[in-house]
Design an enzyme around this catalytic site. Sequence first.
Site, PDB file in Angstrom:
ATOM      1  N   ASN A 207       2.424  19.179  -8.825  1.00 28.79           N
ATOM      2  CA  ASN A 207       3.575  19.261 -10.018  1.00 28.79           C
ATOM      3  C   ASN A 207       4.106  20.416 -10.035  1.00 28.79           C
ATOM      4  OD1 ASN A 207       4.428  17.711 -12.424  1.00 28.79           O
ATOM      5  ND2 ASN A 207       3.772  19.486 -13.175  1.00 28.79           N
ATOM      6  N   GLU A 208       5.417  20.422  -9.820  1.00 28.84           N
ATOM      7  CA  GLU A 208       6.361  21.632 -10.006  1.00 28.84           C
ATOM      8  C   GLU A 208       6.009  22.884  -9.285  1.00 28.84           C
ATOM      9  OE1 GLU A 208       6.707  21.843 -14.117  1.00 28.84           O
ATOM     10  OE2 GLU A 208       7.758  20.038 -14.586  1.00 28.84           O
ATOM     11  N   TYR A 318      14.517  17.908 -17.520  1.00 26.63           N
ATOM     12  CA  TYR A 318      14.520  18.032 -19.053  1.00 26.63           C
ATOM     13  C   TYR A 318      15.853  18.680 -19.484  1.00 26.63           C
ATOM     14  CZ  TYR A 318       9.722  17.397 -19.124  1.00 26.63           C
ATOM     15  OH  TYR A 318       8.167  17.110 -18.782  1.00 26.63           O
ATOM     16  N   GLU A 368       9.002  12.757 -14.914  1.00 28.50           N
ATOM     17  CA  GLU A 368       8.931  13.429 -16.290  1.00 28.50           C
ATOM     18  C   GLU A 368      10.416  13.528 -16.852  1.00 28.50           C
ATOM     19  OE1 GLU A 368       6.980  17.212 -16.884  1.00 28.50           O
ATOM     20  OE2 GLU A 368       5.359  16.537 -15.482  1.00 28.50           O
ATOM     21  N   TRP A 406       7.801  11.948 -20.769  1.00 32.03           N
ATOM     22  CA  TRP A 406       6.722  13.006 -21.086  1.00 32.03           C
ATOM     23  C   TRP A 406       7.056  13.174 -22.497  1.00 32.03           C
ATOM     24  CZ3 TRP A 406       3.023  15.490 -18.779  1.00 32.03           C
ATOM     25  CH2 TRP A 406       2.080  16.161 -19.314  1.00 32.03           C
ATOM     26  N   GLU A 413       1.348  22.986 -24.884  1.00 31.18           N
ATOM     27  CA  GLU A 413       2.643  23.212 -24.079  1.00 31.18           C
ATOM     28  C   GLU A 413       2.563  24.725 -23.399  1.00 31.18           C
ATOM     29  OE1 GLU A 413       5.699  22.179 -21.699  1.00 31.18           O
ATOM     30  OE2 GLU A 413       4.532  21.090 -22.658  1.00 31.18           O
ATOM     31  N   TRP A 414       1.493  24.763 -22.370  1.00 35.96           N
ATOM     32  CA  TRP A 414       1.559  26.019 -21.663  1.00 35.96           C
ATOM     33  C   TRP A 414       1.622  27.205 -22.348  1.00 35.96           C
ATOM     34  CZ3 TRP A 414      -0.725  23.685 -18.015  1.00 35.96           C
ATOM     35  CH2 TRP A 414       0.031  22.681 -17.432  1.00 35.96           C
ATOM     36  N   PHE A 422       6.301  17.341 -27.878  1.00 33.16           N
ATOM     37  CA  PHE A 422       7.020  16.651 -26.967  1.00 33.16           C
ATOM     38  C   PHE A 422       6.441  15.074 -27.034  1.00 33.16           C
ATOM     39  CE2 PHE A 422       7.433  20.357 -24.602  1.00 33.16           C
ATOM     40  CZ  PHE A 422       8.920  20.216 -23.749  1.00 33.16           C
TER      41      PHE A 422
END
Length: 657
Positions: A207-208, A318, A368, A406, A413-414, A422
Amino acid sequence: VLAALDGTATGEVLLVPESFQLSDPGSPIASFPEGFEFGLATAPAHVEDQLEDSWVQFAREGKVAAWNNYGRPEERTRFWTDPAADIDLAAATGATIFRMGIDWGRLVGLTGPPAEGSKAAEARVGGVLLEEVWARYRSTMLQASSKGMKIMLTLFHHSMPRYLEPRGGWANATTVDEWTRWVDAVFESVGNDVELSAAIDSVLTMNEPHVFALFTHCAAMWPPAREVPPVYEQANCFTPWGNYGVAMSNMARAHSVAFDAIRTAGLKARVGSAHNVAMYEALSMMDEPGRAFTEAMTTYWFQDLIGSQCDFIGINYYGREILSFPSVALLEREEYSDSGRSIYVEGLFHMLMGFHRRFPSMPLVVTENGVADEHDAIRRPYLLEHLLATSAAIQAGAPVVAYIFWTISDNWEWADGYCPKFGLAAVDRADPEMRRVPRPSYHLFTKVVAARAITAGQRQEAWAALAALAEANHTRVFCRADDGQASLNEPKQRQYSKRDWRYGQRRPEAKDAGTAGSGTLRGALRKLQASSREMEESWARATREAAEAASAWAAHERNKSAEWLEYGRQQLKQGIYNLTSGVSTAVATELDEAASAAAAWRHRSEQIRAELRHAARTAKRSQSYGVLRGAVAAVKSGLKRLFGEKIFRAHGAKDEL
């Protein structure tokens, strides 16, 4: 330049179907084709409690904002203890894809897997996986499957096992060896489990990846990094030998390993990787080199590395990043998510079309798409407008097969902690079981999934609610500092934007800093563009005419050249035959004739070469240039055949010829 100014740097003309303009509330303005699927996504580091991962340690060290000031932060959303809370919510929407992950570090333990062949290894699944952990993940996946949802399984989602941190993580090639043991054990177990292999429909290996490589190995904003490196080290990160490229290469190798493991296990699951993509724009002309560099280092890099070793491409989109190096610009007139991402709906269309042009045979999945919005005023139009962008891309020819939102519930969130919200559902963190409270956007998503369509009324209602807040100058929470980068422990307030950012409705503004210039500059550029188009058209007509004439001339001369070449060849052939047959009386005559033919050919070939050079100059920059080069090559070849030394050296005829 104009492409960058208008936010269409991909070069794709925006498609706005006529149906999108329908005004009757009951009229469907977009319908999704048969087989198109909807899904919801989550990930271990966002939601799992009882997880001693690198993120928990990072937060305990004070490197995560909006964490300690939120209730029970280490519990996240209790998905490990109570997965049904989110699974049931997701299933009730009618979604058919449940995207979730398995945490590598949790499965192998804090100290990693035991040595191969050891007694400790015998007690683990495949010699690697902790049995009780694997059983729990298996149960969760089957629980989602029993609700009618296919599992999209993510293997790596920004959480590196802690025992690999001191080694440098993905910047160390040995991490791929550790990954190989883990992945082989996972898919060997899945392959031997009929029920689980049927439940897992697709796998995202990474992922990313570029986001993790950038924030971890270059910017030191994510774990396992601890200290921000000096500027020269950050610059070195992007050199061919820097940690960014090394980490990306190792993750690409890891993807290949997982792809092979899935195939070896005989699984039918489709395999892909999820790429974080954004529309990058320069705040000013001075920021344009940085924008181009950022785009080159991120958008397609990882997919180019793994090539066709996948079954689909995942797109995480996003919004837009307006770059003002070395930071991101926050513009008053633009609308942003609570986490500071500029909302730019058309960007999803451009990204889907860009990946389709670059990888035309590959199905696309929006893996996402979502927005941080605690008050749920932006999320409803955001959801609908991005679905319209997806529909437009499908109508424009992009093979988009699924859309995954998402996310289900608000979560960690990180490095921003719990400030950005979200979720389609809010989480009551004061409640012992962290009760979920569905927002209006949850019910809207459910209606769209059930109908497989969006109506004009839904679009009008969602936008009218947001526009009313903007006109009344209402504010909402904002989790980003003024520099566009730093996260806030306590959110500030920001006004809703009055700008119309709906799909196909955005209009360029003279003061658009995000479009890199004033109205005067834009007008001048458009005049220049129009003039350049006229010049290009005139030049194109001239070169087409020259090309046609040169092509016909070249074809005619090639035929004549072939006749001359054949005549010379026959003369030489006859001369050689006479020499080898012992007809000595004819040798001098034949050689003289051959020499005369060669001399005539040489004279004519020089004429042809001169004419060809003249024609090449005339047809400069045209497609016929390649044809003319071929004719010159034929001339050279003919001369070599006529004047080859090997034939005549033995007969002493070289000088004469």
